[in-house]
Design an enzyme around this catalytic site. Sequence first.
Site, PDB file in Angstrom:
ATOM      1  N   CYS A   1      -5.190  -3.469   2.953  1.00  0.00           N
ATOM      2  CA  CYS A   1      -4.923  -3.141   4.355  1.00  0.00           C
ATOM      3  C   CYS A   1      -6.121  -3.342   5.294  1.00  0.00           C
ATOM      4  O   CYS A   1      -6.444  -4.474   5.650  1.00  0.00           O
ATOM      5  CB  CYS A   1      -4.368  -1.722   4.442  1.00  0.00           C
ATOM      6  SG  CYS A   1      -3.475  -1.374   5.979  1.00  0.00           S
TER       7      CYS A   1
ATOM      8  N   GLU B   1       0.840  -1.193   0.000  1.00  0.00           N
ATOM      9  CA  GLU B   1       0.000   0.000   0.000  1.00  0.00           C
ATOM     10  C   GLU B   1       0.882   1.251   0.000  1.00  0.00           C
ATOM     11  O   GLU B   1       1.885   1.320   0.709  1.00  0.00           O
ATOM     12  CB  GLU B   1      -0.900  -0.002   1.243  1.00  0.00           C
ATOM     13  CG  GLU B   1      -1.888   1.148   1.299  1.00  0.00           C
ATOM     14  CD  GLU B   1      -2.784   1.109   2.533  1.00  0.00           C
ATOM     15  OE1 GLU B   1      -3.900   1.654   2.458  1.00  0.00           O
ATOM     16  OE2 GLU B   1      -2.370   0.536   3.563  1.00  0.00           O
TER      17      GLU B   1
ATOM     18  N   LYS C   1     -10.218   0.919  -2.369  1.00  0.00           N
ATOM     19  CA  LYS C   1     -10.346   0.456  -0.986  1.00  0.00           C
ATOM     20  C   LYS C   1     -11.715   0.814  -0.419  1.00  0.00           C
ATOM     21  O   LYS C   1     -12.116   1.984  -0.404  1.00  0.00           O
ATOM     22  CB  LYS C   1      -9.232   1.078  -0.149  1.00  0.00           C
ATOM     23  CG  LYS C   1      -9.151   0.583   1.283  1.00  0.00           C
ATOM     24  CD  LYS C   1      -7.960   1.237   1.969  1.00  0.00           C
ATOM     25  CE  LYS C   1      -7.750   0.727   3.379  1.00  0.00           C
ATOM     26  NZ  LYS C   1      -6.589   1.397   4.015  1.00  0.00           N
TER      27      LYS C   1
END
Length: 268
Positions: free
Chosen positions: A158, A40, A113
């Site tokens: 993440c 990331e 995301k």
Amino acid sequence: MKVAAIQMVSGAEVPGNLDAAAGLLARARASGAELAVLPEYFCGMGFSDADKLKFQETPGAGPIQDFLSQQARELGLWIVGGSLPLATADANRARNSSLVFDPTGRCVARYDKIHLFRFDNGVESYDEARGLDPGTQAVTFDLASIDGSSYRIGLSICYDLRFPELYRKLRADLLLIPSAFTFTTGQAHWEVLLRARAIENLAYVLASAQGGVHENKRRTWGHSMIVHPWGQILAQHDEGPSVIMAEVLKGDLQSARTRLPALSHTVL
């Protein structure tokens, strides 16, 4: 299929990070990887949340995307560009996006995301929603390996790791989780969450991480990891830049899912 998780300790300036990523991608390819996954924000870990907006790019155009395309084409490698900020209609907000490039350099998938990290323990405080808009769609892509096997690959980033319903929806053979976990939350939860996602989905998990003390003084947890569908850790690197490798085997996927057909028992 040989896969590589790339760990970095990205700084605040994009050019230096791209140079570092290029060296690590070349190492992965030289070691036989067909797929390499960057962490990331491989392109930049700024001094504030607003710094992400300084290097955001228009989807389909920009030096970071050009770099990923060129590297994929020159190395003949599938590359997942960890994540980078992509512009929205609002100049003050971006998407945290993972882009997939095939060995011809073509972008074949984009995942934004969905779950935006928020954490405050009185000492550390983070809130991604201050400058980011969440994605809304689960995304997979198909990769045909040189061994003739085809794999369904699921994308996430993440903080998504904490939401098992996303991974069940993906129904993938290999789950990718490029990350920049904080040292605090990573030390507490990283390994157990990664192994749980592998076990409950009977899928390989590849988590490429930021790992170390960054130019902005933030410390990320690292511990990039590749996990077998049965939960064993196949490869791991604690801190600092590195490339870790493992084999993804279609036979092991099929064996695990035959022995324990939990995926066919899902009723919700």
